[in-house]
Design a protein around this motif. Structure first.
Motif, short mmCIF file in Angstrom:
data_model
loop_
_atom_site.label_atom_id
_atom_site.label_comp_id
_atom_site.label_asym_id
_atom_site.label_seq_id
_atom_site.Cartn_x
_atom_site.Cartn_y
_atom_site.Cartn_z
N ARG A 46 -0.58 11.95 5.93
CA ARG A 46 -1.24 12.47 4.99
C ARG A 46 -2.46 11.54 4.63
O ARG A 46 -3.41 12.18 4.02
CB ARG A 46 -0.51 12.74 3.53
N PHE A 47 -2.31 10.56 4.95
CA PHE A 47 -3.62 9.57 4.65
C PHE A 47 -4.61 9.72 5.79
O PHE A 47 -5.85 9.37 5.67
CB PHE A 47 -3.19 8.05 4.70
N LYS A 92 13.54 9.05 -1.55
CA LYS A 92 13.91 7.70 -1.41
C LYS A 92 15.25 7.33 -1.52
O LYS A 92 15.76 6.30 -1.54
CB LYS A 92 12.81 6.90 -2.21
N HIS A 149 12.53 0.86 5.70
CA HIS A 149 11.59 -0.22 6.10
C HIS A 149 10.94 -1.02 4.81
O HIS A 149 10.77 -0.20 3.80
CB HIS A 149 10.42 0.27 7.13
N GLY A 209 7.63 -3.15 4.11
CA GLY A 209 6.47 -3.81 4.85
C GLY A 209 6.45 -2.55 6.05
O GLY A 209 6.80 -1.47 5.72
N GLY A 229 7.13 -1.29 -1.27
CA GLY A 229 7.70 0.18 -1.34
C GLY A 229 8.86 0.18 -0.50
O GLY A 229 9.18 -0.82 0.33
N ILE A 230 9.12 1.34 -0.21
CA ILE A 230 10.44 1.39 0.58
C ILE A 230 9.98 2.82 1.79
O ILE A 230 9.72 3.72 0.75
CB ILE A 230 11.54 1.53 0.25
N GLY A 231 10.13 2.46 2.88
CA GLY A 231 10.12 3.90 3.70
C GLY A 231 11.40 4.76 3.73
O GLY A 231 12.29 4.32 3.29
N THR A 236 0.93 -1.25 -0.05
CA THR A 236 0.07 -0.05 0.00
C THR A 236 0.86 1.38 -0.17
O THR A 236 2.07 1.13 -0.30
CB THR A 236 -1.07 0.00 1.19
N GLY A 237 0.35 2.36 0.16
CA GLY A 237 1.07 3.65 0.29
C GLY A 237 0.89 4.21 -1.21
O GLY A 237 0.21 3.76 -2.06
N SER A 238 1.47 5.41 -1.38
CA SER A 238 1.30 6.06 -2.81
C SER A 238 2.26 5.38 -3.80
O SER A 238 1.58 5.25 -5.06
CB SER A 238 1.96 7.35 -2.53
N THR A 239 3.52 4.75 -3.45
CA THR A 239 4.30 4.19 -4.78
C THR A 239 3.57 3.21 -5.61
O THR A 239 3.65 3.62 -6.67
CB THR A 239 5.40 3.97 -4.17
N PRO A 240 2.86 2.37 -5.08
CA PRO A 240 2.63 1.18 -6.06
C PRO A 240 1.23 1.65 -6.98
O PRO A 240 0.92 1.03 -7.78
CB PRO A 240 2.16 0.08 -5.12
#
Ligand code: PGA
Length: 261
Positions: A167-168, A203, A138, A140, A132-134, A36-40
């Protein structure tokens, strides 16, 4: 690991969606681990276009969540279950019954974690895991210093991650849960193919440490160095701190088409 440098996020999304489409043509009921998150999001948009145009039938595909917030009420729009239903399951026309995820509202969280780890195993394992990557490295929700052998379990988010994710939640960091269930790094490493997408300058440091730094629990994504089939797709901005960028470009340009990602 293989590093593929693309022009921008849309190009990364199309490239990875193409690889997932190839997998589903070979194995229609492949289990895709979704992040999840914006990247995918560009990956899911490109996949939806393929399904919408009739170029891909994804109806037999199965999806598995990477992580989940703990304590959000069931059906909360920002629970990762809701996000995956909205961004992946519905647009791709998947069956909700083919969707695996941990129960973030379980009373017994430890049991929910173990049950999810078992469910992934019983489902035959993840064929392709999107990551993704934090900004803190991170994958996951395995925050820095997570065990590289960890299984699905409860974690506490770093302040940095809660700020990144505010932001979410209307920009209000206090609304971001402190606890999450995440596939462990050991769990993630069992997927047959890992595909990490990173975009944007924010990133670039995490990507450089993941790809060119030492294997270290301090940078959980560096565990990809241990996997025999890990692909890191980065846009120009996220690649901007890679010392070997020219080598990665030349290698990918010379790659035989039949190899795919
Ligand atoms: P992002 O999150 O795609 O929203 O930047 C990445 C992650 O935390 O893994």
């Amino acid at each position: 690991m293989e590093v593929v440098i693309v022009q921008d996020a849309a190009a990364g999304g199309e490239l990875i969606a193409g690889s997932i489409a190839d997998l589903l043509r070979r194995k229609p009921d492949a289990l895709i681990g979704v992040a999840t998150g914006s990247t995918p999001l560009p990956i899911y948009q490109a996949l939806s276009s393929l399904v919408g145009s009739g170029a891909l039938d994804a109806s037999e595909a199965r999806v598995a969540q990477l992580d989940e917030y703990v304590g959000l009420p069931q059906g909360h729009p920002e629970s990762y279950r809701s996000v995956v239903l909205r961004e992946v399951v519905e647009p791709l026309g998947l069956k909700e019954s083919s969707f695996l995820g941990p129960d973030g509202s379980a009373e017994d969280v430890a049991e929910a974690c173990e049950a999810y780890d078992r469910a992934l195993w019983q489902a035959g394992g993840v064929d392709l895991q999107l990551l993704g990557i934090g900004t803190d490295g991170h994958i996951g929700f395995n925050e820095p210093c997570s065990s590289l052998a960890s299984r699905t379990r409860i974690k506490t988010l770093t302040e940095q991650t809660r700020v990144d994710n505010a932001r979410f939640f209307g920009g209000d960091v206090d609304q971001v849960p402190r606890h999450v269930i995440t596939q462990g790094i050991g769990t993630i490493l069992e997927a047959r193919h890992l595909v990490l997408l990173a975009t944007g300058e924010g990133k670039a440091d995490a990507v450089a440490q993941t790809v060119e730094g030492p294997l270290a629990a301090l940078v959980p994504a560096s565990a990809l160095q241990l996997h025999q089939h890990a692909t890191v797709v980065v846009d120009e901005a996220a690649a901007s701190k890679l010392k070997l960028a020219d080598y990665f470009r030349a290698t990918y340009a010379a790659k035989p088409d039949w190899q795919g990602l």
